[in-house]
Every structure is written in C-alpha cells, then in structure tokens.
Design a protein around this motif. Sequence first.
Motif, PDB file in Angstrom:
ATOM      1  N   ASP A 453       0.824  -1.201   0.000  1.00  0.00           N
ATOM      2  CA  ASP A 453       0.000   0.000   0.000  1.00  0.00           C
ATOM      3  C   ASP A 453       0.864   1.258   0.000  1.00  0.00           C
ATOM      4  OD1 ASP A 453      -2.441   1.416   0.118  1.00  0.00           O
ATOM      5  OD2 ASP A 453      -2.156   1.735   2.272  1.00  0.00           O
ATOM      6  N   LYS A 455       0.952   5.713  -1.152  1.00  0.00           N
ATOM      7  CA  LYS A 455       0.195   6.925  -1.415  1.00  0.00           C
ATOM      8  C   LYS A 455       1.185   7.988  -1.869  1.00  0.00           C
ATOM      9  CE  LYS A 455      -3.147  10.034   0.799  1.00  0.00           C
ATOM     10  NZ  LYS A 455      -3.849  10.356   2.073  1.00  0.00           N
ATOM     11  N   LYS A 456       0.933   8.577  -3.022  1.00  0.00           N
ATOM     12  CA  LYS A 456       1.841   9.575  -3.606  1.00  0.00           C
ATOM     13  C   LYS A 456       3.258   9.000  -3.735  1.00  0.00           C
ATOM     14  CE  LYS A 456      -0.690  13.445  -1.513  1.00  0.00           C
ATOM     15  NZ  LYS A 456      -0.602  14.593  -0.577  1.00  0.00           N
ATOM     16  N   THR A 460       2.791   3.571   2.948  1.00  0.00           N
ATOM     17  CA  THR A 460       1.923   3.880   4.090  1.00  0.00           C
ATOM     18  C   THR A 460       2.309   3.015   5.287  1.00  0.00           C
ATOM     19  OG1 THR A 460       0.278   2.194   3.526  1.00  0.00           O
ATOM     20  CG2 THR A 460       0.021   4.383   2.515  1.00  0.00           C
TER      21      THR A 460
END
Length: 631
Positions: A453, A455-456, A460
Amino acid sequence: MAISPGSDAAFSSQKSTPSESPQTKKFPQTEEEIFYMNCRAAYLTVFKSSLENIVSKDQLYLALQHAGRNPSQKTINKYWTPQTAKLNFDDFCIILRKEKPTSKAELLKSFKQLDVNDDGYILHTDLYKFLTKRGETMTREEVNAIINLVDVNADGKFDYIKFCKLYMTTNEQCLKTTLEKLEVDSKLRRHQFGNHVEASSERDPSPVRKPSPRIIRKTDQKTLSNKGDTRSSLLSATRKFKTSLSFTITMGANSNQNSKLTEPNLIKDWQCMQSKGCFFLEEDGEIVSHQYRMQIAQRSMVYLTIKPLNLSQVEGKPSPWLSVDTTLYILKENESQANLQLVCFTELRNREVFGWTGELGPGIYWLIPSTTGCRLRKEVKPVTDEAQLVYRDETGELFLTKEFRSTLSDIFEVIDLDGNGLLSLEEYNFFELRTSGEKCDEDAWAVCRENFDTKKNELTRQGFMDLNLMEANDREGDPCDLWVTLHSMGYNKALELTEACPFVIDIYAEKCKPKIKAVHMEACSGQLEKAICKSLLSKGDAKVMDGYENIIVHTYNCDTWITSVVENKSDEKVIIHINNELSKNCVNNRGLNVFAVEVAPKSTMVMYYFLIKAFCFMSLKKLLLMLCVNM
C-alpha cells in the motif's frame, strides 16, 4: 585527577580494607553507632573533613538537609544565634538528636491538605499560590523548578505521591552512597570525627570510647590542618604521579548561566519546519544519529529545539529513552562541508526540551544532534523472556502479533522523518541502512510500490506492516530476520526500546521558511567532537593543572549536566587520570569511576560527561520544607 606527561604507566586504584581473621567475631552496630555513622555521612557530604566547622547559616541548613531534616528558618535561628560564630561536628550531632527527620507519612499528610479532589494530585495554580504567598515563601524560579520535574508533573497537575516516593528514594540513595564510601575507604574509616571514633570490628560487648576534647586547642588545630584535604589524601595514597589537580563542581543552581528556555513572543506567527531522527547505540558503545542540513534564506531570528520523541507507551513497560539528554549543535557551512564553523548549541532547557534562540544570517547550516551517553547505555541485565512476533490461525495463515504491530507502528513513527505519515524512498533507505547495511534502489522501490500500500509514491503505515509480514512468510514464520531488524532499531527481546532514543527537532524562523533535510547517519564524533571542544574553550571555566601551565581543563556546568574538555598545549602527549569515586547522585558516560584518557600534543579532547540523577534535589527538599512549615 592526576597527570603523567609522556608516560603510559599503568593506572591502578587500590582500596585498603580492614584485615579480618576467620576467628574474628563481629557484633552488630548499636543504635548509637548507627546514629553517629549517619551523622558522619551527612557532614562529609557538605564538608571535606569532620574537623571543618560550620561557619554560616547556609552551611548548617545544607548539612541538616543532607541528614534528612527540613529545617524552617525558625529552627535555623534557634541554633544559629547572633552570637554564633561557628558550630563543630559535635554540635551538629546534638542538633540532629533534637530535630527528627520527616517521615513519608508526614509528607503525604501535608500534601493531602492541598489535594482538593482527593485524587493524589495538586493543581499547579494551587501549588504556586500556596508556595509563593504563605509563610516562608519560595521564589518563582524555585517553584518552576518543582513544576518542571518531568516525572511528577503532567497536564498542569503535581503528582505528590510520586514526588514523596522520589524524595525518599533520593534521600536514602544519597545516604547509602556516602555510607558505602565510609565503609570502603580505610582513610575515612580511620578518620577521627569530633568526639566519636570508628569502633573496631573486634568490638568488646562493653566498649570504652577513646576520650577526645570537645574543643581542639590551637596547637592541635594547626597540626590537624596540616593533614590536608581528605579527598586529596585519598588520591595521593593510591597514586604516584608527578602532579595532581582536584576540584569540585557543584551541579544545579550554580550553573554557568540562567538555563531556562522560553519561547519567543508571537512564535505562532513564525514559520516552522520539523524533522525527526534517532540516536542508536552500537555494540561497541558508540552512538550514531541522523545529521541534517538546514537552509535559512534570509537573516532572521530563529528558535531551535530538540527533545525525545514521545512514542506510544504501554502500561507497565519502561520508557527509558524519554530520560535521555539531547543537544543540538549548529555549525555554519563556509564554502564547503569540510569548513564548518560552530555557531551555537541548544544549551537552554525547559523540562525535556533543549533549545536556542538567536539571529542567523542566510546560508547553509549543519545540525548535529548529540547526547552525553550517560543514560543511553548497553543493557546490563539480559532479558530472558522473548516476545512473540508472529502466530498462525486455525487455517495456518501467518499474522503479526498485536504487540509486534504496535512496535512496528512506533518504528514507522521514528523513520517517518518529516512526519507526513508516509515513507519516502530517502526515509526508507535510512531504515534499510540501519537494519541491513544496504540501500533500496529505484527499481526495488518500484516493486515495493506495486505490491504494498502506497500513497503519492510513498509507503503507508499499513504497507510497512505488510512488508514485515512478507519477510516473516519468506522465512516460513521464523522471526530471526525480524529480530535482527528490532535489535538494530534498539529494541530488546521484550520489545522495549532500550538502546535507542528517537528525537524530534523543531525550527521556527521569523522572516523566512527554514528548510531541513537529513543527509547522513553517522557516529557522534569527528565534527561533533570538534564543535564540543570549541564551545567549551569559549564558554567553559578554565583551570590550569598545578605545575603544568600547558595543560588546561575546561568545564561547562549546566543545570543537569557537566562536560569537561582537556586542552594540551604542550609538545608531548599526556595521560590524564580521573577519579570520580567521591561523586554523588550522578552518572557519567564512561560507566567507570576511575579511568584514564590520553591527549595528543597540541590537541583538545572531551574527557567525560556527567549527568545528575535528581537535578532538583535541593529544590525538592525546599518544597518539603515549605509544606511542613506552612501547614
């Protein structure tokens, strides 16, 4: 301390102990002998010899405090009248017979009268009002010293039950330390204390004391004074060097300066940047940490702080990293990284926060964190019970235990340097270098992003958890590699963070937005040692060693720690021998009371750091005095 120029002679410390034959029958000490032994211990905490006289009210007050008493001004005036010029050890013993020590029950009873909610706490506002307005008042600074004690204050409330326990424990420890010194040192054991002579271990059931006059005649006093300082005689009896220098440093109120840290006015309007980092303790005792570059775009007032990072704390588990001292050295880069100029360091303190406020010009600065190493040390007692990291459910699927997930969440918090809740490749690589010694390249990071996982393009917290679970699965549930990671990050077998100290740095600038970036993780030496030596040469108190004008000891005394640097201006190497056996209620970074350091010609080096264990001990005693007097 003693010095041997140009010599590598072996250093030895011999302690003489009373000879005792197997047939010697030992009798337990009587109550009277125990009383006088405690009197001696208290007296020698303040004075170098029992033959010294008390010559002021302040000395009497201090000696009584070390004996566990909390005298009011009225009590002091009773024994120190306008006609009093001095009191001797015998007078001190008489006073102690009359003034009984305060018990824990009495202390709790006094505090309880201020506990309006009957919950074991006193509001800071109530405590401040009481101590500064009633009876024999305390100053604002003295009250703040109590309120700033980390262990007994939280959320605007004072935990007086913990405080009483801390006070009693500290009092007992100080007495125990001095009694042990009296027991071990034959010099002190043979020393005559006023009217009272040390009883022989071969004591007759009906001992007869050796008579000694209460008032020493002038001729006798002159003879006794020639015996010299007890501490110096202890050193000279066990060491044979060409010269020696002995001096005492008092911690606490007599520090080099006012060390209280206060935030600048209107700081909420300043621009702020933050970065986290960590001190890690290596196997050889060396400490490594992140190091940073800071950019200031234009001349501006700057407020810098560093403090231990407050991670999740499990009830019943220790949080030793929170008591580790932290300092930040600021060096300006001139043309190149090799040419760094010391600007300042965070010498001001407010509880666990150390900081500095001042004006900085535009440019690149290096921020080098430091800790004395007095409290960040190798665990002495091994942990026998190993925590479980993974388990399988009834279907055979592998999972991380709740306790291990909590630990991984804390590790994520530490390595997320910018605090945005995500791990960039740079942040993750600091973690990889620490735990495996290798970096993750762009291709490997792309694979990581595809499988976990993100993000950007950053990992995470859940992705980090899954990454560790994959590692466990690759080993078919064997946690061996997971333990390597945990040990590298400072955790022991019980998942306690004992050999690392995470910290957080805050930078506020009034006229521009500061920039900060972690660039290295290196040993706290090299540039740092140079910076520390340079700061002490400019700020510390200098003492020249007797007979050696080219050997100078520079000592910086803050309210919680002491640093000493030796400067060797001569053309020969020197061996400095340090004896800290008489130090009380403090710890040093070397873990030894007797050691030697070699200083090269034309050089400076840090000899040792000292950290006080109960830095507000005298303020604690004064607080108790105020409570006992004002109730």
